[in-house]
Design a protein around this motif. Structure first.
Motif, PDB file in Angstrom:
ATOM      1  N   LEU A 309       0.577  -1.298   0.025  1.00 58.44           N
ATOM      2  CA  LEU A 309      -0.171  -0.165  -0.040  1.00 58.44           C
ATOM      3  C   LEU A 309       0.813   1.289   0.212  1.00 58.44           C
ATOM      4  O   LEU A 309       0.445   2.030  -0.823  1.00 58.44           O
ATOM      5  CB  LEU A 309      -0.987   0.182   1.146  1.00 58.44           C
ATOM      6  N   LEU A 313       0.878   4.186  -2.955  1.00 59.53           N
ATOM      7  CA  LEU A 313       0.075   5.071  -2.871  1.00 59.53           C
ATOM      8  C   LEU A 313       1.452   6.508  -2.816  1.00 59.53           C
ATOM      9  O   LEU A 313       1.335   6.992  -3.379  1.00 59.53           O
ATOM     10  CB  LEU A 313      -0.119   5.872  -1.104  1.00 59.53           C
ATOM     11  N   HIS A 316       1.633   5.847  -7.325  1.00 59.73           N
ATOM     12  CA  HIS A 316       0.555   6.387  -8.460  1.00 59.73           C
ATOM     13  C   HIS A 316      -0.059   6.613  -7.391  1.00 59.73           C
ATOM     14  O   HIS A 316      -1.064   7.727  -8.543  1.00 59.73           O
ATOM     15  CB  HIS A 316       0.067   4.956  -8.200  1.00 59.73           C
ATOM     16  N   HIS A 317      -0.812   7.015  -6.265  1.00 54.42           N
ATOM     17  CA  HIS A 317      -1.614   8.051  -5.945  1.00 54.42           C
ATOM     18  C   HIS A 317      -1.343   8.888  -4.517  1.00 54.42           C
ATOM     19  O   HIS A 317      -2.397   8.135  -3.296  1.00 54.42           O
ATOM     20  CB  HIS A 317      -2.751   6.666  -5.406  1.00 54.42           C
ATOM     21  N   PHE A 427       3.048  -1.962  -9.903  1.00 55.45           N
ATOM     22  CA  PHE A 427       2.648  -1.664 -11.920  1.00 55.45           C
ATOM     23  C   PHE A 427       2.238  -0.980 -11.468  1.00 55.45           C
ATOM     24  O   PHE A 427       1.253   0.052 -12.278  1.00 55.45           O
ATOM     25  CB  PHE A 427       3.075  -2.809 -12.655  1.00 55.45           C
ATOM     26  N   LEU A 428       0.590  -1.168 -10.745  1.00 60.35           N
ATOM     27  CA  LEU A 428      -1.379  -0.958 -11.011  1.00 60.35           C
ATOM     28  C   LEU A 428      -1.920  -0.274  -9.401  1.00 60.35           C
ATOM     29  O   LEU A 428      -3.206   0.046  -9.833  1.00 60.35           O
ATOM     30  CB  LEU A 428      -2.255  -2.413 -11.393  1.00 60.35           C
ATOM     31  N   GLY A 429      -1.167   0.006  -9.160  1.00 61.67           N
ATOM     32  CA  GLY A 429      -0.843   0.384  -7.873  1.00 61.67           C
ATOM     33  C   GLY A 429      -2.195  -0.165  -6.878  1.00 61.67           C
ATOM     34  O   GLY A 429      -2.315  -1.155  -6.759  1.00 61.67           O
ATOM     35  N   VAL A 430      -3.168   0.572  -5.932  1.00 64.08           N
ATOM     36  CA  VAL A 430      -4.187  -0.136  -5.037  1.00 64.08           C
ATOM     37  C   VAL A 430      -5.240  -1.020  -5.905  1.00 64.08           C
ATOM     38  O   VAL A 430      -5.278  -2.434  -5.707  1.00 64.08           O
ATOM     39  CB  VAL A 430      -5.665   0.894  -5.262  1.00 64.08           C
ATOM     40  N   ILE A 431      -5.610  -0.839  -7.432  1.00 62.56           N
ATOM     41  CA  ILE A 431      -6.353  -1.817  -8.285  1.00 62.56           C
ATOM     42  C   ILE A 431      -5.114  -2.827  -8.206  1.00 62.56           C
ATOM     43  O   ILE A 431      -6.042  -4.300  -8.051  1.00 62.56           O
ATOM     44  CB  ILE A 431      -6.340  -1.629  -9.087  1.00 62.56           C
TER      45      ILE A 431
ATOM     46  N   VAL B 112     -12.833   2.930 -14.293  1.00 65.03           N
ATOM     47  CA  VAL B 112     -11.292   2.640 -13.627  1.00 65.03           C
ATOM     48  C   VAL B 112     -10.015   3.781 -13.569  1.00 65.03           C
ATOM     49  O   VAL B 112      -9.918   4.640 -12.734  1.00 65.03           O
ATOM     50  CB  VAL B 112      -9.986   1.253 -13.897  1.00 65.03           C
ATOM     51  N   ILE B 116      -9.328   5.650 -11.244  1.00 64.74           N
ATOM     52  CA  ILE B 116      -8.232   5.494 -10.709  1.00 64.74           C
ATOM     53  C   ILE B 116      -6.613   6.123 -11.571  1.00 64.74           C
ATOM     54  O   ILE B 116      -5.361   6.867 -11.226  1.00 64.74           O
ATOM     55  CB  ILE B 116      -8.048   4.319 -10.235  1.00 64.74           C
ATOM     56  N   PHE B 117      -7.042   5.476 -13.009  1.00 64.70           N
ATOM     57  CA  PHE B 117      -5.558   5.260 -13.433  1.00 64.70           C
ATOM     58  C   PHE B 117      -5.877   6.254 -14.874  1.00 64.70           C
ATOM     59  O   PHE B 117      -6.436   5.880 -15.438  1.00 64.70           O
ATOM     60  CB  PHE B 117      -5.306   3.977 -13.752  1.00 64.70           C
ATOM     61  N   MET B 125      -5.208  -3.197 -18.900  1.00 64.68           N
ATOM     62  CA  MET B 125      -5.970  -3.085 -18.213  1.00 64.68           C
ATOM     63  C   MET B 125      -6.587  -3.952 -17.844  1.00 64.68           C
ATOM     64  O   MET B 125      -7.614  -4.957 -17.569  1.00 64.68           O
ATOM     65  CB  MET B 125      -6.905  -1.967 -17.271  1.00 64.68           C
ATOM     66  N   TYR B 128      -5.377  -7.826 -18.004  1.00 66.94           N
ATOM     67  CA  TYR B 128      -5.263  -7.847 -16.682  1.00 66.94           C
ATOM     68  C   TYR B 128      -6.432  -8.196 -16.279  1.00 66.94           C
ATOM     69  O   TYR B 128      -6.408  -9.778 -15.599  1.00 66.94           O
ATOM     70  CB  TYR B 128      -4.692  -7.142 -16.012  1.00 66.94           C
ATOM     71  N   MET B 273     -11.599   5.241  -4.588  1.00 69.94           N
ATOM     72  CA  MET B 273     -10.326   4.834  -5.285  1.00 69.94           C
ATOM     73  C   MET B 273     -10.038   2.964  -4.292  1.00 69.94           C
ATOM     74  O   MET B 273     -10.101   2.103  -5.432  1.00 69.94           O
ATOM     75  CB  MET B 273      -8.506   5.037  -5.230  1.00 69.94           C
ATOM     76  N   SER B 277     -11.936  -0.115  -6.426  1.00 69.60           N
ATOM     77  CA  SER B 277     -11.613  -1.324  -6.394  1.00 69.60           C
ATOM     78  C   SER B 277     -12.091  -2.808  -6.311  1.00 69.60           C
ATOM     79  O   SER B 277     -11.554  -4.541  -6.887  1.00 69.60           O
ATOM     80  CB  SER B 277      -9.853  -2.046  -6.173  1.00 69.60           C
ATOM     81  N   LEU B 280     -14.583  -5.192  -7.969  1.00 68.21           N
ATOM     82  CA  LEU B 280     -13.682  -5.742  -9.143  1.00 68.21           C
ATOM     83  C   LEU B 280     -14.193  -7.330  -8.801  1.00 68.21           C
ATOM     84  O   LEU B 280     -14.328  -8.108  -9.758  1.00 68.21           O
ATOM     85  CB  LEU B 280     -12.007  -5.383  -8.686  1.00 68.21           C
TER      86      LEU B 280
END
Lengths: 497, 371
Positions: A309, A313, A316-317, A427-431, B112, B116-117, B125, B128, B273, B277, B280
């Motif tokens: 996390l 953070l 990316h966030h 690579f993809l942050g929180v997601i 997303v 988020i991005f 995405m 993935y 955010m 997620s 998902l």
């Protein structure tokens, strides 16, 4: 093209036996036996004249038997005995007649003494196994403040005794197997007849009988052969050296597997949540026990997600971080040459190195290592500009949190998963973190232990079992055994008529 | 290498799984964008009325689950319609499944990307997400169905966060007026169609009937699922009316997510955010189920239903799905006008399947019963 070939040989031990060219079931003679113990320095062959002038030959392995008991039970009685019948002279509880050399060999290697009566052309064996081993000590891997302190030893018989003393019922059954063509390790399955689901016993029996390997030195090796999913990082058997844990498991409908020469027993079938339960949960007051159990789950989550996390953070966030914390973070990170991912990776790897080193080093040096690792490396890393102070704090919390998981194998799995989620977070942050969690839960959902779902009672859903899942409900509320284990006796108390 | 069995009936599930599946499959992308299409407060009644009508479809579906054909799975359909017809229906079904997967996947990815991005390439995405779904589905239908419990537990609680909006100082009862429509326009009809389409999804569960064991009370379990969905729809809509007001709710593309953005937490500033997620979970579940159905339907169409499932065949299906989704993303979804066409298409397609699949099954059962 890549079709598997069926193995012809059953193992090194069998090959060795076959290479001698001897046919199985050879009638026993002293010559054949002499040949078998040839080149064994500790093998003794002693001739003895009795009062009746008949010759008796004793064969034994000096290092495996109790010499004092040999003198007391065999040699002294034979010297003074005038009886013609050999078995009536020896003061031993069990004397077995031996007819075949293979059986004699097996007895000999398990600490028996073979006695040949040359006149009568008879052979019998007397068990004089040396009870070598340590005494019953306190468990070092699963320490508790209150409750029983005894733990298993390397002696199989002793371990069975420890369980039998707590469960003095004839329904407690034991089944013995021998595995490993070289080690010929004794394995015992214990279960309560009429309580444990027979399906588990059949599966376990089949799995043990199908083991085809030369050396089984530890229960974890046995588990590796018995697991349904051999490539998973999660343990599918609960390893414990505490007899009370085994007794509790037996009482709820699981089975226990004991392996000779190892103090760790295996309990199965288990689920993911069993690995978060401590023996102390059933000793503490239920509210306290529930609180501690919840803390354990939170710690597991923290140790898994805290560092990923941080990486997500800070990489990316930034907008997710509250402003006051963001100021501190930006300030501490401003001088760092490494990206949050590399910074975290280096610190986590260093932590793992320290943890592994402290396990391998002697106890006194381990303390020194703790100081070096914790203070010197941590402080030095910050001063050298390799890591931010915030990360050091997070790594510290994460490391301490990981120790709260009672099962050692589970905490190791936890570490490995942490690295995978860390990569996804970078690579993809929180997601990415949530993708990791989904993969983890999907994997757990598909796992089984003795063909029973590993993520039960969550998926599949067993509502009543939730009373002893995230919390430990009051004992008087837990009137039924876990539904997910499908016990033959549902109720935990005798119904009043 | 171990045998690859996707459709083995290794477990059978009881009614609670049906409840969860009906509910979560009705709470996909359309639930997120619902307030945009409804706007007027009187649509609360429409949600409830359409929800009650949805119960008729649920009733007809439950009749199928209670029939002797349901347990036989593919064999049951063949007995009822004949093999040639089943193959034709499967072929048509592939198109509907593809359209549904396209809309829910690309819709979620857009959320997303927007929240988020913003700079992410949506095709990556997509890859993935499909890889995760491929992994879930490759574990077999039994495991995928079981995943619904995790998906439900991880996502259902998020509704509670909306409670916050009902008790804010800006939330006044006037935002819910007028509750009786002054005029009934074409837009209102579109709203009805939208809700009906949003409620679609349970019709695909007839294909999973061999994995369910509770047949007697299936109507009860499906009704609970449907009722919970209606409650959620009403709750989300009321919360969005309180937050935006009926004049402004239509101005946002994703009002539900915009609302969540305003939730505050002492630890994280942008809680949305995390919540996006978490969503998902249910998307992965739904896409995985549709992936398996897509593969199954393709096998039936190609007359391979009796052959053993293969890793290569399944991988090929996943690859096909990925390519078609990527093409849809590039050619349709990224352009607002084309996206609207796709959404409209799905609205009609979802409505049609939810109307005709239960109806056709019900009539066929009745006719077969008479014969």
């Amino acid at each position: 093209m890549f079709r598997k070939r069926k193995r012809k040989s059953t193992g090194v031990g069998d090959r060795m036996k076959n290479s001698t060219g001897k046919a199985q079931n050879t009638p026993i003679t002293i010559e054949v036996l002499r040949e078998r113990v040839d080149n064994m320095e500790d093998a003794e062959i002693i001739e003895h004249q009795t009062h009746n002038n008949s010759t008796i030959i004793m064969v034994y392995i000096r290092t495996l038997i109790d010499i004092a008991r040999l003198n007391e039970s065999v040699i002294q009685p034979l010297r003074s005995c005038r009886n013609k019948n050999l078995s009536e002279c020896i003061s031993a509880s069990k004397i077995t007649e031996i007819l075949m050399v293979e059986e004699a060999e097996k007895q000999l290697m398990r600490g028996a003494i073979l006695i040949f009566d040359t006149d009568e052309n008879q052979c019998c064996s007397v068990n004089l196994k040396d009870s070598l081993g340590r005494g019953i000590e306190t468990s070092e891997t699963e320490t508790i403040l209150y409750g029983a302190k005894d733990s298993f030893t390397e002696n199989l018989e002793q371990n069975i005794t420890l369980i039998r003393r707590r469960l003095p019922i004839t329904a407690l059954k034991t089944e013995k197997f021998t595995v490993g063509s070289l080690t010929e390790t004794n394995v015992v399955i214990m279960y309560i007849e009429g309580l444990t689901n027979p399906k588990f016993i059949t599966i376990a029996r089949e799995k043990i009988q199908n083991i085809n390997y030369d050396q089984i030195l530890d229960s974890s090796q046995l588990a590796a052969f018995m697991e349904d999913h051999k490539h998973s990082v999660f343990p599918q058997f609960q390893q414990t050296d505490r007899p009370d844990v085994c007794v509790y498991s037996l009482g709820v409908g699981k089975l226990t597997i004991l392996v000779d020469n190892t103090p760790f027993a295996l309990n199965a079938p288990i689920n993911f949540f069993h690995l978060f339960q401590s023996p102390e949960d059933y000793i503490n007051r239920w509210i306290v026990a529930s609180f501690l159990r919840i803390i354990r789950y939170i710690s597991f989550t923290l140790s898994l997600l805290m560092i990923p996390l941080y990486v997500a953070l800070t990489t990316h966030h930034y907008q997710m971080i509250p402003l006051q914390i963001l100021f501190v973070l930006v300030e501490t990170r401003s001088q760092l040459p490494l990206s949050p991912f590399w910074e975290s990776l280096i610190m986590l790897v260093t932590l793992e190195v320290i943890k592994e080193a402290s396990l391998r080093m002697p106890t006194k040096s381990g303390q020194t290592l703790g100081v070096i690792g914790g203070i010197v490396v941590g402080q030095a890393a910050v001063e050298a500009g390799f890591a931010s102070q915030i990360l050091i704090v997070l790594v510290g919390i994460s490391a301490i949190a990981s120790f709260l998981v009672p099962n050692y194998l589970m905490s190791k799995a936890n570490t490995l998963i942490q690295f995978i989620i860390l990569i996804l977070a970078s690579f993809l942050g929180v997601i990415g973190i949530f993708m990791g969690i989904i993969l983890l839960t999907v994997h757990l959902n598909a796992l089984t232990s003795l063909k029973q779902p590993y993520f039960a009672p969550v998926a599949p859903f067993y509502g009543k079992d939730w009373l002893d899942l995230f919390i430990r409900g009051p004992l008087h509320w837990m009137k039924t055994r876990s539904e997910s284990l499908h016990p033959l006796q549902k109720w935990r108390y005798s119904r009043r008529r | 290498m171990s045998e690859f069995s996707l459709f083995d009936k290794t477990s059978s599930y009881d009614g609670i799984y049906m409840t969860l599946m009906v509910n979560r499959i009705q709470m996909l992308y359309f639930a997120i964008i619902m307030p945009v299409f409804l706007i007027d407060p009187y649509m609360i009644w429409v949600i409830i009325i359409v929800g009650v009508l949805s119960q008729i479809s649920i009733f007809m579906l439950s009749k199928w689950f209670n029939s002797k054909y349901a347990f036989k799975g593919y064999g049951g359909f063949v007995e009822l319609f004949g093999e040639r017809m089943v193959r034709l229906l499967s072929f048509i079904g592939i198109g509907f499944i593809l359209l549904k997967v396209t809309v829910i996947t690309l819709g979620y990815i857009e959320v997303v990307q927007q929240f988020i991005f913003p700079s992410v390439n949506t095709n990556w995405m997509l890859l993935y997400i499909l890889l995760i779904c491929w992994y879930v589905a490759s574990l077999g239908m039994a495991n995928t169905i079981r995943f619904i419990v995790i998906a439900f537990l991880c996502t259902a609680w998020m509704l509670l966060l909306l409670l916050n909006f009902l008790f804010q100082p800006f939330a006044t009862i006037h935002d819910l007026f007028p509750l009786i429509p002054y005029e009934w326009t074409m837009k209102s009809w579109k709203g009805v169609l939208f809700i009906w389409s949003a409620l679609s999804g349970p019709e695909y569960l007839v294909l999973l009937s061999p994995w369910f064991n509770t047949r007697e009370k299936i109507l009860k379990y499906m009704t609970i699922g449907n009722a919970f969905t209606i409650f959620e729809y009403v709750f989300i809509f009321i919360a969005s009316l309180f937050f935006f007001g009926s004049h402004y709710v239509g101005e946002n593309k994703f009002p539900l997510v915009e609302m969540i953005r305003y939730l505050e937490s002492p630890v994280f500033e942008r809680i949305d955010m995390i919540l996006i997620s978490v969503y998902l979970f249910q998307f992965v579940f739904a896409i995985s189920i549709f992936l398996l159905l897509f593969y199954g339907a393709t096998r039936i169409t190609l007359k391979k239903s009796k052959d053993q499932t293969t890793r290569s065949g399944f991988a090929l299906c996943c690859a096909l799905l990925f390519i078609s989704l990527m093409i849809s993303n590039e050619l349709l979804w990224k352009k607002a006008t084309n996206q609207n066409i796709l959404l409209e298409l799905e609205m009609w397609a979802g409505s049609l399947t939810y109307l005709f699949v239960p109806l056709v099954l019900f009539i066929s059962l009745k006719r077969k019963g008479r014969v």
